[in-house]
Enzyme design. Structure first.
Site, short mmCIF file in Angstrom:
data_model
loop_
_atom_site.label_atom_id
_atom_site.label_comp_id
_atom_site.label_asym_id
_atom_site.label_seq_id
_atom_site.Cartn_x
_atom_site.Cartn_y
_atom_site.Cartn_z
N ALA A 259 25.66 -9.67 57.86
CA ALA A 259 24.87 -10.86 58.15
C ALA A 259 24.42 -11.50 56.85
CB ALA A 259 23.64 -10.49 59.00
N GLU B 288 30.12 -8.24 52.28
CA GLU B 288 29.40 -7.01 52.63
C GLU B 288 30.30 -5.89 53.12
OE1 GLU B 288 26.19 -7.73 55.31
OE2 GLU B 288 25.01 -8.80 53.82
N GLU C 135 30.21 -13.60 54.65
CA GLU C 135 29.39 -12.39 54.68
C GLU C 135 30.23 -11.16 55.02
OE1 GLU C 135 26.43 -12.13 53.63
OE2 GLU C 135 26.08 -14.28 53.36
N GLU D 75 22.26 -4.65 48.35
CA GLU D 75 23.63 -4.57 48.87
C GLU D 75 24.50 -3.57 48.12
OE1 GLU D 75 25.32 -8.46 48.97
OE2 GLU D 75 24.12 -9.11 50.69
N ARG E 128 15.57 -2.34 53.79
CA ARG E 128 14.82 -3.56 54.08
C ARG E 128 13.36 -3.31 53.72
NH1 ARG E 128 18.30 -7.68 54.05
NH2 ARG E 128 20.03 -7.37 55.52
#
Length: 219
Positions: free
Chosen positions: A89, A110, A106, A158, A77
């Site tokens: 998320a 993910e 999601e 990701e 992040r």
């Protein structure tokens, strides 16, 4: 305490109570959210100017397997310059998409997982003094892998996601020790632990009302 801040039984409860917006402008447009400025009439002749991030909202998923383990994903992040362990998320960036459908998407994209049971675990406002972002955390159970041919190709941050299954009680200890900081993970893990301790009686249906989602709140 104002009369609207509690229900008839005296229990504190948030209420939607918008004040009139006298003026509204978009200060800056972003790829995901905008910076906006409102002049708000608080009543009694007092007006204030407030700037905040206009955000589409988001969903998160506490995926709990049959062994009582929660799925955590490590992702970079950039705003906090850190690799954070999170729960799956994503944004509510598809117009009109039900929140549970977004959460399922999601989880698929993910974590390569699908779930047979969905419940609402908890709702929260991520930073109500700075953004209108509303976030709903779902509990997903009855997990099964997505077939290899149907799996999503992850890109950008990701692409480097690392997955780890952690016992729910251990995840709680990580939160309380300061090892986990992502708000969806912190809130979701603690809520799941509390809900399980109460025999899951606090869970709400996957389509439970969500009055704080953008587009639902009065202008």
């Amino acid at each position: 305490m104002s009369a609207g801040a509690q229900d008839a039984g005296g229990t504190p409860a948030d209420v939607v109570a918008p004040r009139p917006v006298v003026a509204h402008e978009r200060v800056a447009a972003g790829r995901i959210f905008d910076l906006v400025r409102d002049v708000v009439d608080l009543g009694g002749g007092e007006q204030v100017t407030r700037e905040y991030l206009d955000h589409p909202g988001a969903v998160a998923v506490v995926a709990l397997d049959d062994d009582g383990r929660v799925l955590l994903l490590r992702q970079y992040r950039h705003p906090v310059r850190a690799e954070l362990w999170e729960v799956p998320a994503g944004l509510l960036d598809v117009e009109g998409e039900p929140a549970q459908a977004a959460a399922a998407r999601e989880l698929h994209e993910e974590a390569d997982l699908a779930a047979d049971r969905w419940d609402v675990l908890v709702d929260f406002a991520t930073s109500p003094g700075a953004t209108n972002e509303a976030l709903r955390v779902f509990l997903a159970r009855g997990l099964r892998p997505v077939p290899e041919a149907e799996r999503h190709t992850r890109t950008e941050e990701e692409a480097g996601i690392e997955a780890r299954w952690v016992a729910l009680e251990d995840a709680v200890a990580l939160v309380l020790s300061g090892a986990l900081h992502n708000p969806s993970a912190v809130v979701g893990v603690l809520a799941a632990h509390a809900a399980r301790a109460g025999g899951w009686a606090s869970l709400r249906s996957a389509d439970a009302p969500w009055p704080y989602r953008r587009g639902t709140l009065p202008a």
